[in-house]
Enzyme design. Structure first.
Site, PDB file in Angstrom:
ATOM      1  N   ASP A 206      73.271  68.229  15.399  1.00  0.00           N
ATOM      2  CA  ASP A 206      72.096  68.957  14.918  1.00  0.00           C
ATOM      3  C   ASP A 206      70.928  68.003  14.678  1.00  0.00           C
ATOM      4  O   ASP A 206      71.104  66.922  14.112  1.00  0.00           O
ATOM      5  CB  ASP A 206      72.481  69.646  13.601  1.00  0.00           C
ATOM      6  CG  ASP A 206      71.343  70.426  12.992  1.00  0.00           C
ATOM      7  OD1 ASP A 206      70.922  71.406  13.615  1.00  0.00           O
ATOM      8  OD2 ASP A 206      70.872  70.046  11.895  1.00  0.00           O
ATOM      9  N   GLU A 248      71.168  68.336  20.147  1.00  0.00           N
ATOM     10  CA  GLU A 248      70.043  69.244  19.927  1.00  0.00           C
ATOM     11  C   GLU A 248      68.794  68.387  19.748  1.00  0.00           C
ATOM     12  O   GLU A 248      68.534  67.862  18.674  1.00  0.00           O
ATOM     13  CB  GLU A 248      70.238  70.111  18.680  1.00  0.00           C
ATOM     14  CG  GLU A 248      69.134  71.163  18.564  1.00  0.00           C
ATOM     15  CD  GLU A 248      68.646  71.469  17.154  1.00  0.00           C
ATOM     16  OE1 GLU A 248      67.904  72.442  17.003  1.00  0.00           O
ATOM     17  OE2 GLU A 248      68.964  70.743  16.200  1.00  0.00           O
TER      18      GLU A 248
END
Ligand code: GLC
Length: 551
Positions: A206, A248
């Site tokens: 993330d 990401e």
């Protein structure tokens, strides 16, 4: 550790992923929150659909002020979602059905409720004193942009207890970890080892570009960030071979490419392809594929063994950070006619409503997704064309309960309607009475059965999984065409998409020798011959597409 699926170090290059937030899928105990036992009940559904890997966003203890991306304990299970043994059983259940499981590793920041932060604020000289980025002033790193522009005005927040400012790239309740501190590296490695030892097949990293920040820079993709990812990958390859990392990084492909590293110094195995996504939506409204074709043609080659992750929607807003200013304004006009539909630099709506519920557009967009270089990531509910609820806050608009059957709770929960973590969509076009899995399963022509057939067809076409991409000239700004050529055995597949509302016939050069015949893989006994001049003439009805096999 559970029994792992058959060893295949590059499984993720051939996989179709399905993103589902645990709280949104199925509530097994009537408390209004989806949970692991509910997810276990629905594993057969995912297998029936043809999913190869499930991606679970954070399911850890959390105040849930950012959908769980505010982690308060990295090695626990949020009690709302069940227990650790429920998780183990879920993982076992997925593996025994041949499905893999990827979870989120949220390491840029923690929740302010995390014990590390609580100790850091109250005991600056203690073991966690240096776990976060503290400062006496709030003017350092002022080149760094704000990401949550709708809620935050600064990347610094004041802490009353420690009497200092702390650094945060996202919400102010999400203090950033201090990667200058080697203790943070060790803590992150321990978290990764904990879940890998349980048997998870990989992590989505993330918000990975933001780990390091230094004066005068943008706070993205600093060399130390890449060095850290290389070290993480080396540990995983050494201790848990065959597991994967997907980055990401919402950036331009050339920059994202760095997150894949090189064959000698690998970083992530996959990275999401952010720019291609908004250009698909742009083409769907403008009938002009110029931006989409250019983005695809300019995609840099990925290192051997790595892959893009492609998607249409996910649990976040449809981000418009990767298009230019005028394209962004245009897309807001088209797709966010009501101001409530916007959030940050993007649009908080689901796929079906974005495409006006049009079946032809849903099919075109999904067929393209399944044809692009990289592995597709589907978002739960989009396979039945679920709607959204823009009256809910922030990105919750498109995180409502999965609609399994008709009725007020949509088969999601047996509990009282008032207890649901979010209401089921109830608008006339998208309510659970109209859009649900049960009725679509029994209807052979539903979008659900169409999606399932497409996944199974794609599985038989190796070129669409790992093949190379070559853009083709069509002579029409409304038609995107390319050929995927397989690495090993199998046939090249020519893919052509008409984004306009009118029928178009295009002549495509450079596909196959004159007089050879290409088969439409969806239809039996239907061939198109390459003409004497070596042109492939393809007739495309409005909003339609072809997959053609070159033999
Ligand atoms: C990622 C997540 C998003 C979250 C943010 C902060 O971008 O996808 O949902 O809010 O990180 O953790």
């Amino acid at each position: 550790m559970t029994v792992q699926p058959a060893f295949d170090p590059e499984w993720y290059r051939k996989a179709v992923f399905y993103e589902v937030m645990v709280r949104s899928f199925k509530d097994s105990n009537g408390d209004g929150f989806g949970d692991f036992r509910g997810l276990i009940e629905k594993l057969d559904y995912l297998q029936w659909l043809g999913i190869d890997a499930v991606w679970l966003p954070p399911f850890f203890p959390s105040p849930l002020l950012d959908g769980g991306y505010d982690v308060a304990d990295y090695t626990g299970i949020n009690p709302l979602y069940g227990s650790m043994s429920d998780f183990d059983e879920f993982l076992e259940g997925a593996h025994s059905r041949g499905m893999r499981v990827v979870i989120d590793l949220v390491i840029n920041h923690t929740s302010s409720a995390h014990d590390w932060f609580q100790q850091s604020r109250s005991d600056p000289a203690g073991p966690f004193g240096d776990f976060y980025v503290w400062s006496d002033t709030n003017d350092k790193f002022d080149n760094v942009r704000i990401i949550f522009t709708d809620t935050e005005t600064s990347n610094w927040a004041w802490d009353d207890v420690r009497q200092q400012f702390y650094w945060h790239r996202f919400f102010s309740h999400q203090p950033d970890l201090n990667f200058e501190n080697p203790g943070v590296h060790e803590a992150v490695f321990d978290i990764a080892r904990f879940w890998l030892a349980k048997g998870v097949d990989g992590f989505r990293l993330d918000a990975i570009p933001y780990l390091y920040v230094s004066e005068g820079n943008s706070g993205e993709s600093e060399p130390e960030t890449h060095a850290f990812i290389q070290a993480l990958r080396a540990m995983i390859d050494r201790e848990f071979p065959g597991r994967m990392l997907v980055a990401e990084a919402n950036q331009q492909p050339r920059e994202v490419l760095e997150y894949l590293g090189t064959v000698e110094t690998p970083e992530c195995n996959m990275a999401f392809n952010f720019p291609v996504m908004p250009y698909i939506f742009y083409a769907l409204k403008s009938a002009d594929v110029t931006g989409l074709a250019a983005t695809l043609n300019d995609l840099p080659a990925v290192p051997d063994g790595s892959a893009w992750g492609v998607f249409l929607r996910n649990h976040d807003e449809l981000t418009l950070e990767m298009v230019n200013d005028s394209e962004r304004e245009q897309m807001y006009d088209w797709y966010a006619p009501e101001p409530r539909m916007k959030v940050n630099v993007g649009i908080r709506r689901r796929l079906a409503p974005l495409l006006d519920g049009r079946r032809d557009k849903l099919e075109l967009a999904n067929a393209l997704l399944l044809s692009l270089p990289g592995s597709p990531f589907l978002y739960y509910g989009d396979e039945i064309g679920m709607g959204d609820n823009i009256w809910l806050d922030d990105r919750d608009a498109s995180r409502t309960p999965m609609q399994w059957s008709a009725g007020e709770a949509g088969g999601f929960s047996q509990g009282s309607i008032d207890s649901l973590y979010l209401p089921v969509v109830s608008s006339p076009e998208y309510s659970s009475d109209v859009v649900n899995v049960e009725s679509q399963m029994t209807n052979p022509s539903s979008i659900l059965n169409w999606t399932r057939d497409m996944l199974s067809l794609r599985k038989s076409l190796f070129a669409l999984q790992t093949g190379t991409y070559r853009g083709l000239t069509t002579g029409s700004s409304s038609v995107l065409a390319f050929v995927r050529e397989p690495e090993g055995p199998g046939n090249p597949i020519v893919c052509a998409f008409n984004f306009s509302e009118s029928p178009i016939t295009v002549s495509i050069p450079g596909v196959a020798p004159a007089n050879s015949v290409l088969d439409d893989v969806r239809l039996v006994n239907s061939g198109i011959e390459v003409n004497e001049d070596g042109l492939l003439e393809v007739e495309l009805p409005p909003m339609s597409w072809h997959w053609l096999r070159v033999s």
